[in-house]
Design an enzyme around this catalytic site. Structure first.
Site, PDB file in Angstrom:
ATOM      1  N   CYS A 257       0.863  -1.176   0.000  1.00  0.00           N
ATOM      2  CA  CYS A 257       0.000   0.000   0.000  1.00  0.00           C
ATOM      3  C   CYS A 257       0.907   1.236   0.000  1.00  0.00           C
ATOM      4  O   CYS A 257       1.832   1.328   0.817  1.00  0.00           O
ATOM      5  CB  CYS A 257      -0.892   0.003   1.233  1.00  0.00           C
ATOM      6  SG  CYS A 257      -1.843   1.537   1.425  1.00  0.00           S
TER       7      CYS A 257
ATOM      8  N   HIS B 214      -3.970  -0.670  -5.992  1.00  0.00           N
ATOM      9  CA  HIS B 214      -4.323  -1.874  -6.747  1.00  0.00           C
ATOM     10  C   HIS B 214      -4.520  -1.579  -8.231  1.00  0.00           C
ATOM     11  O   HIS B 214      -4.035  -2.317  -9.096  1.00  0.00           O
ATOM     12  CB  HIS B 214      -5.610  -2.494  -6.198  1.00  0.00           C
ATOM     13  CG  HIS B 214      -5.522  -2.881  -4.763  1.00  0.00           C
ATOM     14  ND1 HIS B 214      -6.642  -3.077  -3.993  1.00  0.00           N
ATOM     15  CD2 HIS B 214      -4.475  -3.121  -3.945  1.00  0.00           C
ATOM     16  CE1 HIS B 214      -6.294  -3.419  -2.773  1.00  0.00           C
ATOM     17  NE2 HIS B 214      -4.978  -3.443  -2.716  1.00  0.00           N
ATOM     18  N   GLU B 215      -5.249  -0.518  -8.502  1.00  0.00           N
ATOM     19  CA  GLU B 215      -5.541  -0.166  -9.890  1.00  0.00           C
ATOM     20  C   GLU B 215      -4.260   0.128 -10.664  1.00  0.00           C
ATOM     21  O   GLU B 215      -4.094  -0.306 -11.803  1.00  0.00           O
ATOM     22  CB  GLU B 215      -6.479   1.052  -9.938  1.00  0.00           C
ATOM     23  CG  GLU B 215      -7.835   0.830  -9.292  1.00  0.00           C
ATOM     24  CD  GLU B 215      -7.878   1.064  -7.776  1.00  0.00           C
ATOM     25  OE1 GLU B 215      -8.995   1.080  -7.229  1.00  0.00           O
ATOM     26  OE2 GLU B 215      -6.813   1.235  -7.130  1.00  0.00           O
TER      27      GLU B 215
ATOM     28  N   ASP C  29      -0.258  -5.869   0.220  1.00  0.00           N
ATOM     29  CA  ASP C  29      -1.499  -6.154  -0.493  1.00  0.00           C
ATOM     30  C   ASP C  29      -1.284  -7.439  -1.279  1.00  0.00           C
ATOM     31  O   ASP C  29      -0.188  -7.684  -1.792  1.00  0.00           O
ATOM     32  CB  ASP C  29      -1.853  -5.017  -1.457  1.00  0.00           C
ATOM     33  CG  ASP C  29      -2.336  -3.769  -0.739  1.00  0.00           C
ATOM     34  OD1 ASP C  29      -3.045  -3.907   0.273  1.00  0.00           O
ATOM     35  OD2 ASP C  29      -2.014  -2.666  -1.195  1.00  0.00           O
TER      36      ASP C  29
END
Length: 153
Positions: free
Chosen positions: A51, A92-93, A58
């Site tokens: 993160c 994440h994206e 993550d």
């Protein structure tokens, strides 16, 4: 007569994990079946990144499907590239789309899609999907096989 693999620097060698995605090298090999429409699938069930805010890990399962054109992604270089995200901070994206765009730049496929199935953080799973455009007509495209997150239900 060469195999088209003489340029590879990682396969068959002891290769350290790159320090970051920017330092990772994606290598390709010639497609032995150019002109044939087929699908290649890579699945990374234990992808990790950090993160960018908290530095906490993550976790995701990535499914990468592509229809090759002139070259194939060499799998060891892909493994090292994906591993380079372990100490990389990004949302994440960003991770999911950056991976797909690097693959497109490296091997120029006819078509590519990625599914990033991220495990929950803060109680919310985030799944990220991207593709280069419509799948080529006639391409067998199996389901990515990853169920939506259900928790304990």
């Amino acid at each position: 007569m060469g195999t088209g693999t003489e340029h590879l620097t990682q396969l068959g060698q002891s290769t350290a994990l790159p320090a970051s995605p920017d330092k990772a090298v994606l290598e390709t090999v010639p497609n032995p079946h150019p002109g044939t429409l087929y699908l290649v699938r890579f699945t990374a069930p234990e992808f990790t990144s950090l993160c960018p805010i908290t530095g906490q890990p993550d976790f995701a399962q990535l499914v990468i499907d592509y229809a090759p054109e002139g070259s194939l992604v060499e799998s060891k270089s892909l493994k090292l590239f994906l591993g380079s995200f372990r100490n990389h901070g990004a949302f994440h994206e960003d991770c999911t789309i950056a991976i797909a765009k690097r693959l497109v730049a490296a091997c120029a496929p006819k078509w590519l899609r990625i599914g990033g199935y991220w495990y929950p953080r803060g109680g919310i799973p985030i799944d990220v999907f991207w593709q280069t455009g419509p799948a080529p007509e006639g391409l067998w495209l199996p389901d990515q096989g990853v169920a939506g997150y259900r928790g304990r239900g």
